[in-house]
Scaffold this active site. Structure first.
Site, PDB file in Angstrom:
ATOM      1  N   HIS A 142      32.129  12.616 -21.088  1.00 18.26           N
ATOM      2  CA  HIS A 142      31.004  13.119 -21.878  1.00 18.26           C
ATOM      3  C   HIS A 142      30.418  14.336 -21.165  1.00 18.26           C
ATOM      4  O   HIS A 142      30.305  14.343 -19.937  1.00 18.26           O
ATOM      5  CB  HIS A 142      29.933  12.040 -22.032  1.00 18.26           C
ATOM      6  CG  HIS A 142      30.334  10.968 -22.997  1.00 18.26           C
ATOM      7  ND1 HIS A 142      31.476  10.226 -22.840  1.00 18.26           N
ATOM      8  CD2 HIS A 142      29.747  10.519 -24.123  1.00 18.26           C
ATOM      9  CE1 HIS A 142      31.577   9.364 -23.843  1.00 18.26           C
ATOM     10  NE2 HIS A 142      30.541   9.509 -24.633  1.00 18.26           N
ATOM     11  N   LYS A 581      18.291   7.307 -29.895  1.00 19.29           N
ATOM     12  CA  LYS A 581      18.041   8.422 -30.816  1.00 19.29           C
ATOM     13  C   LYS A 581      17.565   7.903 -32.170  1.00 19.29           C
ATOM     14  O   LYS A 581      16.729   8.518 -32.839  1.00 19.29           O
ATOM     15  CB  LYS A 581      19.333   9.227 -30.978  1.00 19.29           C
ATOM     16  CG  LYS A 581      19.287  10.380 -31.960  1.00 19.29           C
ATOM     17  CD  LYS A 581      20.542  11.214 -31.783  1.00 19.29           C
ATOM     18  CE  LYS A 581      20.750  12.165 -32.940  1.00 19.29           C
ATOM     19  NZ  LYS A 581      21.406  11.533 -34.087  1.00 19.29           N
TER      20      LYS A 581
END
Length: 922
Positions: A142, A581
């Site tokens: 990532h 999120k």
């Protein structure tokens, strides 16, 4: 000479470096030596920046070129400070072990086993735990690592030089030479540059991941198992324990194709081959060393008959038996080692990108090499050389058991949208219709088709015409898994992770794709799938749906048979980033906790235990937390001797760059898992329903406030303008795009840039927003009793305490005066004022309520080391943040291409510098 000890940089009122106090003519502490060395390099290359380094010059007035250099030197200093802190932490642990004993060092096996003995844990419980214990940190690519491999190598050299300087044995001449080498490494970092000039490739990311194995993990992981054996012998002296290779590494690097078009089946093949060669070459080095040691002649030590039989068989199979005997006559153990070495060389050659097929035998898999090393080990034991067997051969054998012919277990990850599209096209090819005529993927008709495909024998490949390139690529990936499990190593591929799992049909579809590639144990492909299929539940909605999905899935005979053959546990991955999120920090943590508790019950009821794979990132907002506390805060019984977690980007560098730290981090993880398993039954009995009720209320209230912010019609406009969101893609720190499918909405934005950008602009809403309102609402509704309950929870509830502690650390990093400057980049005044007002009010309330519940006098007062570390960095971080606002304004508004490029370079260095200063990106 005074030994090196950490000296924290002295705070200065200037808006620049907190320069260390240097007394005398020669620097003597680690901090002083590094600062003086960096200062020397600065004087040599850019004397104009000496004032910046000393905290005497403001970078605001510098030219774009000099500003870029100033930002670079600030970033270098942050990295050097981190080296000092890591080295100091390691020395403190060693000092504690020397003076107090190993059991007094928190997070060690000795500490956990001492508690176990005191609690009356029986040896039989330890035996059972060890038989099923499996721990697998999984490295991911990532895009959260801002350090290039070449910089990592130089930082490693600096760390080693500092460690050498601690030793009192050096003469002054030798000490000066060590400092000169250290200064050279800093100079090389200066001249190397911090930024990737080109977009990272997957192959480069693979090299980045393997760097940590070459530098530390190949050698330190076997030592972790030795540490557990030693602790068990100390605390259970009357027992003999068999410690298996319970701790291994996974990886997504080169296998994670979820939204990354650059990870193809060809790239995954290259990755698997490179991973395999990395471990084989390390084995070869160790086996060559064994050959140098085992110069035992038959005249001095008679060879056991059983070992002579083993040797005779190996010599005959080698095809070069006479030559091997002639080279080392009478040295039977060395002859045996030579047979192993030649067979391994042939295996390495066969696994190159363009293989060279050598005559003679090769190893089909790592098990054959392990058996050869066991034979060598046993031969030495029978010859009366037990010490040589245990101290020289067994470590090599254990290394092979841990890393096999794959270094890591490479997971393949894809999202359900891609797999479903492939299945729809397969349906069309089989049924002779178009893909848009396929049944709805949640319909009974679709389930019937999946079930039918799974029940049909499939012994040979079938022709599927009309598939798109994407679908052919998906099927090629599954075919590659089947091939590599046979040709390279049965554990080369770990599992298939299905992100965006929404239903049982999504999971069964992957079973169909695995069947198409013949990854089944039985040739017809109707009984047992060899590849573990791991659903990933990411959003809050997905987490809530997970128990029902898994209950239905575990009722399917094929799944139950496959899981039983794979080890008896069904793995489920849970995502910290997207749930944060989606619902904010508190709601994310509570929904993850509830999902694990409910899924654990589902597994118990089905008779198929569920093990969890935790998709954590480095920052608090993405699940980052102190390792031992994060494990301890999981629901009782949720860690059933199986624990997996992702290590991403800067977390990998922090944990595994240096051997001492790597060994401690691995032992810390394993010891925390063991402690959680041993204490789960007691903690289950002590469950407090009123705490769960309070967490549910707080979660709902915090999510409502958070949702009110992110659903604001102007939030996307505010976020894009008031942060370097779009500019993050220019950093080139990862091969994967920032958005899954290329759209431009908040919903498809990946969680990493979401967190990264909010951290850069100092709002950091992802780690605290909504919690102040939730706490206030709870107390307003429930009064004094409610407040008293929250305070009890703060003392007694591990998940609540962990949340509040990490919230306070995050609040300490927020700076709303700087955040207001970023908000000034938003052209829409109404949007700017409304959103910033919401953030400002919630921040003040969260600080107030956190202190009210914790009883503290200031935010994060319980973490003096954290506050001190942050205070060392904030003067520079704050100054860089101020400049980043202006650089964003200049870069976005500049029309002259040359000046725009100048601003871009300085802007990217500012992003890098802030990330390094805080120690985390996304």
């Amino acid at each position: 000479m005074t030994s090196i000890v950490q000296l924290a940089p002295r705070a200065t009122p200037d808006a620049g470096f907190a320069a260390p106090m240097i007394t005398g003519t020669e620097p003597d502490t680690a901090t002083e030596i590094l600062f003086q060395s960096l200062l020397d390099v600065c004087r040599r290359h850019q004397p104009e920046l000496e004032g910046v380094l000393k905290g005497e010059t403001d970078i605001a007035g510098l030219s774009p070129e000099l500003m870029g250099r100033a930002l670079q030197v600030q970033g270098i200093w942050f990295r050097l400070l981190s080296i000092v802190e890591e080295n100091t932490a390691m020395r403190r642990r060693r000092h504690a072990e020397r003076t107090l004993g190993r059991a007094e060092v928190k997070g060690t096996f000795s500490s956990v086993l001492a508690d176990a003995v005191a609690a009356g844990v029986k040896p039989s419980e330890i035996h059972t735990l060890l038989r099923e214990l499996r721990i697998r940190p999984t490295l991911t690519a990532h895009p959260t690592e801002a350090k290039r491999v070449t910089v990592l190598e130089k930082l490693r050299r600096i760390y080693l030089d500092l460690r050498e300087l601690e030793l009192p044995r050096w003469t002054e001449r030798e000490r000066v030479a060590l400092i000169a080498d250290l200064r050279d490494q800093i100079e090389l970092i200066w001249m190397t540059g911090e930024l990737q000039l080109e977009k990272a490739t997957v192959v480069r990311e693979v090299s980045w991941g393997l760097h940590f194995f070459d530098e530390s993990l190949f050698d330190t992981l076997p030592e972790v198992l030795d540490s557990l054996e030693a602790s068990l012998a100390e605390y259970y002296p009357d027992e003999t324990f068999e410690v298996p290779a319970f701790f291994q590494f996974g990886s997504w690097i080169g296998g994670d194709r979820d939204g990354n078009p650059f990870v193809t089946s060809a790239v995954t093949r290259t990755t698997l081959k490179r991973n395999g060669r990395a471990s084989m070459r390390r084995f070869r080095t160790r086996i060559v060393d064994l050959g140098k040691l085992l110069s035992i002649t038959e005249r001095s030590l008679p060879t056991p008959i059983s070992f002579r039989k083993e040797l005779t068989a190996r010599l005959a199979a080698s095809g070069e038996g006479q030559a091997i005997e002639a080279r080392n006559p009478g040295e039977h153990f060395r002859q045996f080692q030579t047979c192993i070495l030649r067979k391994l060389d042939a295996t390495i050659e066969r696994n190159k990108e363009e293989p060279v097929i050598l005559p003679g035998p090769f190893y089909v898999d790592a098990d054959e090499l392990i058996n050869d090393l066991k034979a060598l080990e046993q031969g030495l034991v029978e010859a009366g050389c037990r010490s040589l067997a245990v101290n020289q051969v067994r470590p090599v054998r254990r290394m092979v058991e841990l890393f096999r012919f794959s270094t890591v277990h490479l997971d393949v990850r894809e999202n359900s949208t891609r797999t479903t599209n492939t299945l729809r096209e397969m349906w069309a090819a089989i049924e002779g219709q178009s893909a848009d005529q396929a049944p709805d993927v949640e319909s009974r008709e679709w389930r019937a088709w999946l079930t039918s495909e799974l029940s049909k024998p499939r012994s040979t490949p079938r022709r599927l015409d009309g598939l798109s390139d994407d679908s052919r690529e998906t099927l090629a990936t599954f075919a590659l898994v089947a091939e590599m499990r046979t040709e390279l190593d049965r554990e080369a591929v770990g599992c298939f992770v299905l992100s965006m799992t929404r239903s049982v049909n999504d999971i069964l579809g992957v079973y169909v794709l695995a069947k198409e590639a013949r990854i089944y144990l039985d040739s017809p492909g109707v009984e047992i799938c060899q590849l573990p299929i791991v659903p990933l539940f990411e959003t809050i909605e997905d987490l809530r749906a997970a128990p029902a999905i898994m209950k239905e899935l575990l009722s399917i005979p094929l799944v139950r048979r496959s899981v039983r053959w794979q080890g008896g546990y069904h793995e489920v991955m849970i995502g910290y980033s997207d749930s944060n999120k989606d619902g904010g920090y508190f709601a994310s943590n509570w929904e993850l906790y509830k999902a694990q508790a409910k899924l654990t019950e589902v597994g118990e009821q089905a008779g198929v235990p569920i093990a969890f794979f935790h998709g954590r990132g480095g920052s608090v907002s993405r699940g980052g937390a102190p390792t031992a506390r994060a494990i301890a805060a999981q629901p009782p019984g949720a860690i059933r001797r199986q624990y997996r977690v992702t290590d991403q980007g800067e977390v990998v560098s922090f944990k595994y760059s240096n051997r001492g730290t790597a060994a401690y981090q691995m032992e810390l993880t394993a010891a925390a898992v063991i402690q959680h398993v041993l204490s789960s039954q007691k903690e289950r009995a002590a469950a407090r329903p009123e705490y769960d009720d309070a967490m549910e209320a707080l979660s709902g209230a915090s999510r409502a406030v958070y949702s009110n912010l992110i659903s604001h019609p102007g939030l996307v406009e505010y976020f894009q303008n008031a942060s370097p969101l779009d500019e993050l893609a220019l950093l080139n720190i990862g091969s994967r795009p920032a958005r899954r499918f290329g759209a431009r909405t908040l919903s498809d934005l990946r969680a990493i840039p979401w967190v990264f950008a909010w951290a850069q602009n100092r709002h950091i809403i992802t780690g605290w927003y909504g919690i102040g309102s939730a706490l206030k609402n709870f107390i307003d509704v429930r009064g004094d009793e409610g407040e008293a309950l929250l305070k009890r929870m703060f003392e007694q509830s591990k998940p609540f305490r962990l949340i509040l502690d990490e919230v306070e650390k995050t609040l300490r990093m927020v700076d709303l005066s700087i955040a207001r400057e970023y908000s000034g980049l938003v052209p829409n005044e109404a949007v700017r004022d409304d959103i910033f007002r919401m953030i400002e009010e919630e921040y003040a309330l969260t600080c107030e309520m956190a202190l009210r519940v914790s009883g503290g006098g200031e935010i994060a007062f319980r973490y003096p080391a954290f506050r001190e570390r942050l205070a060392e960095r904030l003067p520079v971080i704050n100054q860089v943040s101020h400049e980043q606002v202006e650089l964003l304004r200049r870069y976005r508004g500049e029309t002259d291409e040359f000046k725009r490029e100048e601003a871009k370079s300085a802007l990217l260095l500012s992003i890098n510098c802030i990330a390094v200063g805080f120690g985390a990106t996304g």
